[in-house]
Enzyme design. Structure first.
Site, PDB file in Angstrom:
ATOM      1  N   HIS A 269       0.839  -1.202   0.000  1.00 44.87           N
ATOM      2  CA  HIS A 269       0.000   0.000   0.000  1.00 44.87           C
ATOM      3  C   HIS A 269       0.874   1.252   0.000  1.00 44.87           C
ATOM      4  CE1 HIS A 269      -3.083  -2.644   2.275  1.00 44.87           C
ATOM      5  NE2 HIS A 269      -3.539  -2.483   1.048  1.00 44.87           N
TER       6      HIS A 269
ATOM      7  N   LYS B  34     -17.782  -6.397   7.178  1.00 49.99           N
ATOM      8  CA  LYS B  34     -16.505  -7.108   7.191  1.00 49.99           C
ATOM      9  C   LYS B  34     -15.935  -7.095   8.603  1.00 49.99           C
ATOM     10  CE  LYS B  34     -12.030  -7.010   4.859  1.00 49.99           C
ATOM     11  NZ  LYS B  34     -11.187  -6.277   3.917  1.00 49.99           N
TER      12      LYS B  34
ATOM     13  N   SER C 227      -2.919  -7.629   3.049  1.00 50.92           N
ATOM     14  CA  SER C 227      -3.338  -7.388   4.429  1.00 50.92           C
ATOM     15  C   SER C 227      -3.835  -8.668   5.085  1.00 50.92           C
ATOM     16  CB  SER C 227      -4.434  -6.319   4.484  1.00 50.92           C
ATOM     17  OG  SER C 227      -3.914  -5.062   4.144  1.00 50.92           O
TER      18      SER C 227
ATOM     19  N   ARG D 112      -2.158  -6.344  -8.300  1.00 52.19           N
ATOM     20  CA  ARG D 112      -1.168  -7.395  -8.077  1.00 52.19           C
ATOM     21  C   ARG D 112      -1.325  -8.533  -9.070  1.00 52.19           C
ATOM     22  NH1 ARG D 112      -2.337  -8.913  -2.074  1.00 52.19           N
ATOM     23  NH2 ARG D 112      -4.384  -8.681  -2.962  1.00 52.19           N
TER      24      ARG D 112
END
Length: 159
Positions: free
Chosen positions: A17, A41, A128, A90
């Site tokens: 990040h 979440k 993460s 990614r």
């Protein structure tokens, strides 16, 4: 002034990040880091903790402003008068998802654009979710998060 927003949950913010934020700062005079408060979440860190991590990690970056939001990203963009979304990619899966979101965001907020920055080889494998798993098992996270964040987590904010 052209500003951009880099949205995410940042639970926690990683070196990947930070690379995207740093590169966005080279492209835009103002970079908003939008911390999503997604109540659906289960996050490891609270919004306040995530904001503090990002503020510490970006303390030397004058272009960066950290903001929390819930709901639709485009509503925050309208409020900030910002039409550019920064996303780090990614994998090909990331690209497919971002293409879909870009179309939806453009329909909800005409003129909104997504700018994708490709992850660097040294950070593309960092996520993460992987860092959260390392934290749960009390493993060393120093290779994956900024020093300021590792210090905060190791100092006791981890759940």
């Amino acid at each position: 002034m052209k500003a951009c927003i880099y949205p995410g949950s940042f639970d926690p913010i990683t070196k990947g990040h930070m690379d995207i934020i740093d590169r966005a700062c080279n492209l835009f005079p103002r970079v908003y880091v939008g911390v999503l408060n997604n109540t659906a979440k289960k996050n490891l860190f609270s919004v306040e903790e995530r904001i503090e991590m990002i503020r510490r990690a970006t303390s030397g970056m004058e272009e960066v402003e950290v903001v929390a939001f819930d709901g639709l990203l485009v509503e925050l963009m309208k409020k900030l008068e910002c039409k550019i979304i920064i996303r780090g990619l990614r994998t090909g899966t990331d690209l497919e998802l971002e293409q879909q979101l870009s179309v939806i965001n453009g329909k909800l907020f005409p003129g909104a654009e997504t700018v994708a920055l490709l992850s660097k080889p040294e950070t593309y494998f960092i996520s993460s979710s992987a860092v959260r798993e390392l934290i749960e098992f009390r493993a060393d996270i120093s290779d994956y998060v900024p020093k300021e964040v590792a210090d905060m987590i190791n100092g006791g904010i981890a759940k």
